[in-house]
Design a protein around this motif. Structure first.
Motif, PDB file in Angstrom:
ATOM      1  N   TRP A 183       0.821  -1.212   0.000  1.00 16.12           N
ATOM      2  CA  TRP A 183       0.000   0.000   0.000  1.00 16.12           C
ATOM      3  C   TRP A 183       0.848   1.253   0.000  1.00 16.12           C
ATOM      4  O   TRP A 183       0.519   2.245  -0.662  1.00 16.12           O
ATOM      5  CB  TRP A 183      -0.982  -0.013   1.163  1.00 16.12           C
ATOM      6  N   LEU A 184       1.949   1.246   0.743  1.00 15.20           N
ATOM      7  CA  LEU A 184       2.850   2.405   0.704  1.00 15.20           C
ATOM      8  C   LEU A 184       3.378   2.626  -0.706  1.00 15.20           C
ATOM      9  O   LEU A 184       3.458   3.767  -1.188  1.00 15.20           O
ATOM     10  CB  LEU A 184       4.008   2.201   1.683  1.00 15.20           C
ATOM     11  N   GLU A 185       3.700   1.553  -1.398  1.00 16.26           N
ATOM     12  CA  GLU A 185       4.203   1.671  -2.764  1.00 16.26           C
ATOM     13  C   GLU A 185       3.124   2.212  -3.694  1.00 16.26           C
ATOM     14  O   GLU A 185       3.378   3.093  -4.520  1.00 16.26           O
ATOM     15  CB  GLU A 185       4.695   0.310  -3.250  1.00 16.26           C
ATOM     16  N   ARG A 186       1.915   1.695  -3.570  1.00 15.58           N
ATOM     17  CA  ARG A 186       0.818   2.135  -4.436  1.00 15.58           C
ATOM     18  C   ARG A 186       0.496   3.603  -4.231  1.00 15.58           C
ATOM     19  O   ARG A 186       0.059   4.288  -5.163  1.00 15.58           O
ATOM     20  CB  ARG A 186      -0.423   1.285  -4.175  1.00 15.58           C
ATOM     21  N   LEU A 187       0.714   4.109  -3.007  1.00 16.79           N
ATOM     22  CA  LEU A 187       0.390   5.499  -2.701  1.00 16.79           C
ATOM     23  C   LEU A 187       1.609   6.410  -2.784  1.00 16.79           C
ATOM     24  O   LEU A 187       1.575   7.557  -2.355  1.00 16.79           O
ATOM     25  CB  LEU A 187      -0.233   5.586  -1.305  1.00 16.79           C
ATOM     26  N   GLY A 188       2.698   5.895  -3.345  1.00 13.42           N
ATOM     27  CA  GLY A 188       3.875   6.721  -3.561  1.00 13.42           C
ATOM     28  C   GLY A 188       4.617   7.088  -2.299  1.00 13.42           C
ATOM     29  O   GLY A 188       5.245   8.162  -2.234  1.00 13.42           O
ATOM     30  N   ALA A 189       4.573   6.218  -1.288  1.00 14.02           N
ATOM     31  CA  ALA A 189       5.228   6.527  -0.018  1.00 14.02           C
ATOM     32  C   ALA A 189       6.191   5.430   0.415  1.00 14.02           C
ATOM     33  O   ALA A 189       6.569   5.368   1.591  1.00 14.02           O
ATOM     34  CB  ALA A 189       4.170   6.759   1.067  1.00 14.02           C
ATOM     35  N   SER A 190       6.606   4.587  -0.510  1.00 16.93           N
ATOM     36  CA  SER A 190       7.479   3.485  -0.129  1.00 16.93           C
ATOM     37  C   SER A 190       8.839   3.961   0.366  1.00 16.93           C
ATOM     38  O   SER A 190       9.493   3.283   1.161  1.00 16.93           O
ATOM     39  CB  SER A 190       7.673   2.531  -1.313  1.00 16.93           C
ATOM     40  N   ASP A 191       9.255   5.158  -0.068  1.00 13.23           N
ATOM     41  CA  ASP A 191      10.565   5.660   0.330  1.00 13.23           C
ATOM     42  C   ASP A 191      10.606   6.158   1.771  1.00 13.23           C
ATOM     43  O   ASP A 191      11.684   6.433   2.299  1.00 13.23           O
ATOM     44  CB  ASP A 191      11.014   6.772  -0.613  1.00 13.23           C
ATOM     45  N   VAL A 192       9.445   6.269   2.427  1.00 16.69           N
ATOM     46  CA  VAL A 192       9.428   6.725   3.830  1.00 16.69           C
ATOM     47  C   VAL A 192       9.043   5.590   4.773  1.00 16.69           C
ATOM     48  O   VAL A 192       8.701   5.833   5.927  1.00 16.69           O
ATOM     49  CB  VAL A 192       8.477   7.929   4.023  1.00 16.69           C
ATOM     50  N   ALA A 193       9.088   4.355   4.299  1.00 16.02           N
ATOM     51  CA  ALA A 193       8.639   3.220   5.112  1.00 16.02           C
ATOM     52  C   ALA A 193       9.344   3.141   6.451  1.00 16.02           C
ATOM     53  O   ALA A 193       8.741   2.777   7.469  1.00 16.02           O
ATOM     54  CB  ALA A 193       8.842   1.910   4.335  1.00 16.02           C
ATOM     55  N   ALA A 194      10.640   3.493   6.493  1.00 12.42           N
ATOM     56  CA  ALA A 194      11.417   3.369   7.727  1.00 12.42           C
ATOM     57  C   ALA A 194      11.400   4.639   8.570  1.00 12.42           C
ATOM     58  O   ALA A 194      11.981   4.663   9.664  1.00 12.42           O
ATOM     59  CB  ALA A 194      12.860   2.997   7.396  1.00 12.42           C
ATOM     60  N   ALA A 195      10.724   5.686   8.099  1.00 13.48           N
ATOM     61  CA  ALA A 195      10.722   6.966   8.811  1.00 13.48           C
ATOM     62  C   ALA A 195       9.676   6.980   9.921  1.00 13.48           C
ATOM     63  O   ALA A 195       8.621   6.350   9.821  1.00 13.48           O
ATOM     64  CB  ALA A 195      10.451   8.095   7.832  1.00 13.48           C
ATOM     65  N   LEU A 196       9.968   7.746  10.967  1.00 11.58           N
ATOM     66  CA  LEU A 196       9.001   7.978  12.036  1.00 11.58           C
ATOM     67  C   LEU A 196       8.083   9.132  11.632  1.00 11.58           C
ATOM     68  O   LEU A 196       8.459   9.977  10.802  1.00 11.58           O
ATOM     69  CB  LEU A 196       9.722   8.317  13.342  1.00 11.58           C
ATOM     70  N   PRO A 197       6.877   9.200  12.187  1.00 14.17           N
ATOM     71  CA  PRO A 197       5.942  10.266  11.801  1.00 14.17           C
ATOM     72  C   PRO A 197       6.517  11.673  11.915  1.00 14.17           C
ATOM     73  O   PRO A 197       6.226  12.532  11.078  1.00 14.17           O
ATOM     74  CB  PRO A 197       4.774  10.048  12.766  1.00 14.17           C
ATOM     75  N   GLY A 198       7.338  11.907  12.936  1.00 13.98           N
ATOM     76  CA  GLY A 198       7.920  13.234  13.096  1.00 13.98           C
ATOM     77  C   GLY A 198       8.878  13.629  11.993  1.00 13.98           C
ATOM     78  O   GLY A 198       9.244  14.807  11.865  1.00 13.98           O
ATOM     79  N   GLU A 199       9.285  12.668  11.188  1.00 10.02           N
ATOM     80  CA  GLU A 199      10.212  12.923  10.086  1.00 10.02           C
ATOM     81  C   GLU A 199       9.493  13.088   8.745  1.00 10.02           C
ATOM     82  O   GLU A 199      10.144  13.298   7.724  1.00 10.02           O
ATOM     83  CB  GLU A 199      11.214  11.763   9.979  1.00 10.02           C
ATOM     84  N   LEU A 200       8.170  12.999   8.752  1.00  5.00           N
ATOM     85  CA  LEU A 200       7.393  13.047   7.510  1.00  5.00           C
ATOM     86  C   LEU A 200       6.842  14.446   7.252  1.00  5.00           C
ATOM     87  O   LEU A 200       6.509  15.190   8.179  1.00  5.00           O
ATOM     88  CB  LEU A 200       6.223  12.063   7.590  1.00  5.00           C
ATOM     89  N   SER A 201       6.724  14.799   5.985  1.00  7.20           N
ATOM     90  CA  SER A 201       5.996  16.014   5.623  1.00  7.20           C
ATOM     91  C   SER A 201       4.498  15.767   5.804  1.00  7.20           C
ATOM     92  O   SER A 201       4.061  14.626   5.996  1.00  7.20           O
ATOM     93  CB  SER A 201       6.286  16.380   4.167  1.00  7.20           C
TER      94      SER A 201
END
Length: 220
Positions: free
Chosen positions: A125-143
């Motif tokens: 699902w992360l890949e389908r929604l274009g977010a696979s590159d942030v899989a290992a990131a914590l929420p505080g590190e996300l835009s």
């Protein structure tokens, strides 16, 4: 109507002396996309949270798949949200201690899926929604846009029958909001899930099959 997936009749909800819902009735067909609009304080979020089983109305009834949703215990409503409803709130509300992948896999883990299959579905699902590159990131590190995509992946990972989204683009810029909206509707259409979205944004409402406008806790 017997073909409705969800229907509500005469919903009332108050906060102190303020009536948020004043006898609202609502119907949702399988696969339908409905936008709930209206000015601030009109009861939009209260209606969505009631339909999703997060709030319990003080009067009226909600039927989902033929059964009374509002009569269920808190435990049963929570289980229903994990299995058949997907909920996306305005600021994502991701678990801050978990990575993006772990956040998406969480509903599956709570339903006792094994870690390998839960992670596989979450990554998909992360890949389908274009977010696979942030899989290992914590929420505080996300835009803001990344966090909302992760929240949407979490809402969709269980293949829900209904996705409830409360101002999903409210904290995003125009480009990020449009991209998230396209992803939401495309994924829901593919999964044959209904969508109920609360919004102030005319662009969001324009993508719905039907718009319901609330004013002072009533359908205008």
């Amino acid at each position: 109507m017997s073909d409705l997936l969800m229907e509500a009749h005469g919903l009332r909800k108050a906060y102190g002396r303020t009536e948020a819902l004043r006898g609202v009735s609502f119907g949702l067909a399988a696969g339908e996309r409905v936008a709930i609009t209206g000015p601030s304080g009109s009861g939009k979020s209260t209606l969505l949270l009631s339909l999703a089983g997060i709030l319990r109305p003080e009067a009226g009834e909600i039927r989902y798949a033929g059964s009374r949703l509002d009569d269920l215990s808190e435990t049963a409503r929570t289980r229903l949200r994990r299995r058949e409803f997907g909920v996306v709130l305005q600021f994502g509300q991701l678990v801050p201690e978990l990575t993006a992948l772990q956040n998406v896999a969480l509903p599956l883990m709570l339903e006792r899926h094994d870690r390998t299959s839960a992670d596989r579905l979450a990554r998909g699902w992360l890949e389908r929604l274009g977010a696979s590159d942030v899989a290992a990131a914590l929420p505080g590190e996300l835009s803001g846009g990344e966090a909302q995509r992760v929240a949407l992946a979490r809402a969709l990972v269980t293949s829900p029958r209904i996705v409830f989204a409360d101002e999903p683009t409210g904290a995003l810029d125009t480009v990020s909001g449009e991209a998230l909206l396209v992803a939401l509707h495309d994924a829901a259409k593919e999964a044959e899930a209904a969508v109920v979205v609360v919004t102030h944004d005319n662009r969001v409402a324009a993508r719905a099959d039907r718009e319901i406008r609330l004013v002072d806790g009533m359908i205008a």
